[in-house]
Motif scaffolding. Sequence first.
Motif: not given
Length: 392
Positions: A255, A267-268
């Motif tokens: 992400e 993000n992750e």
Amino acid sequence: MSKSLLPGATLGVMGGGQLGRMFVQAAQSMGYFTAVLDPDPTSPAGMVAHYHIDTDYLDEQGLAQLMQRCDGITIEFENVPSPALVTLGAHRPTSPDADALGVCQDRALEKAHFKRCGVACAPHAVIANEAQLAAVPAALFPAILKTSRMGYDGKGQVGVADLAALPAAWAALGGAACVLEQRLPLAHEISVVIARSAMGVVVGLPVQQNLHRDGILAVTEVPAPDVPEATRQQAFEAAARVADSLNYVGVLCVEFFVLDDGRLVANEMAPRPHNSGHHSIDSCDVSQFELQVRALTGLPLVAPRQHSAAVMLNLLGDLWFARGDVPRAPDWAAVLALPGVHLHLYGKTGARRGRKMGHLTVTADQPAQARDVARQAAALLGIDPGLVGSAA
Ligand code: ADP
Ligand code: MG
């Protein structure tokens, strides 16, 4: 994983949620037998698999049974206990492996890995003890405090306005190991689902643009309407680097945030197919779940081609309640009368607000058409039609 596991073999999955269910469905349609390990006797995947082992994830007999049944094993959620995957991996091909899973289970390790790969992520501080708490620089605020482990759908997160509010926020999260992230000015959120083979071949789905509500994915649009091609390419290359340097085998989702100034920030990541990739079942000639089957079995990875524009709407349990919490049944017949609507329900009994019950993908020749029909479907179901086309 040098020899391919051919159709007729049995594939296992740790976890019985909707991602496991769609993996099982993809594997079955390719001629594989399937087994699911999940303690819930009514798990969405367990109910459609050939075999369901309903023990705990660390139960030795359960794991032994899974290995006995299966020629290869994958996972459908990142919180599968690492020791279970270590045990399975010692005896059967598993994808991904326990090392990669360990990184994805911990936000602090994940961010360190992004940095190692030269992939930008949000300025942050790790807070696992009082000394680290005291050392947090004021420049990180306003910020979001996230537990390092076990968070999902916005759970395990609190906003923190300034340094003075930090101790109480950390206490509210139980003093668990956390990552404090600077709150960034997001223009858009995107995700990339890739698959990597043991030979290092990497293929991916088209970049997805995502809209979240209350920390939960609400809408995905593909192609990503507001993201320049150069940024999409950059995201794909970053995801591939992240996978390569983990020697990752399987499906991985990364992400990203696209910031107001156009910068891309990771993000992750999730070591499995992702909610934002569900559209691929109906919009691409190879779905993310077929990629998972191919990566696990060592069959060739070919790049999915998107044949239709798509808008995916998540169907949360909220849709099963009218105002005042009165139970109701969504009007599926009305929605299915619209062109290009593909309904996916996960077989979960017991709708609850915020619970992912299913998703709906609208496909069309042109993005504007898909958006138009998705807005109509949203209105019929009680989802805010304004969410479609407003991804920000
Ligand atoms: P989860 O594991 O719950 O998906 P995420 O870290 O992806 O947790 O956060 C959920 C959502 O919160 C993101 O999709 C984004 O909308 C928002 N968010 C998370 N981190 C930031 C940040 N640093 N700045 C701004 N918004 C953020
Ligand atoms: Mg997320």
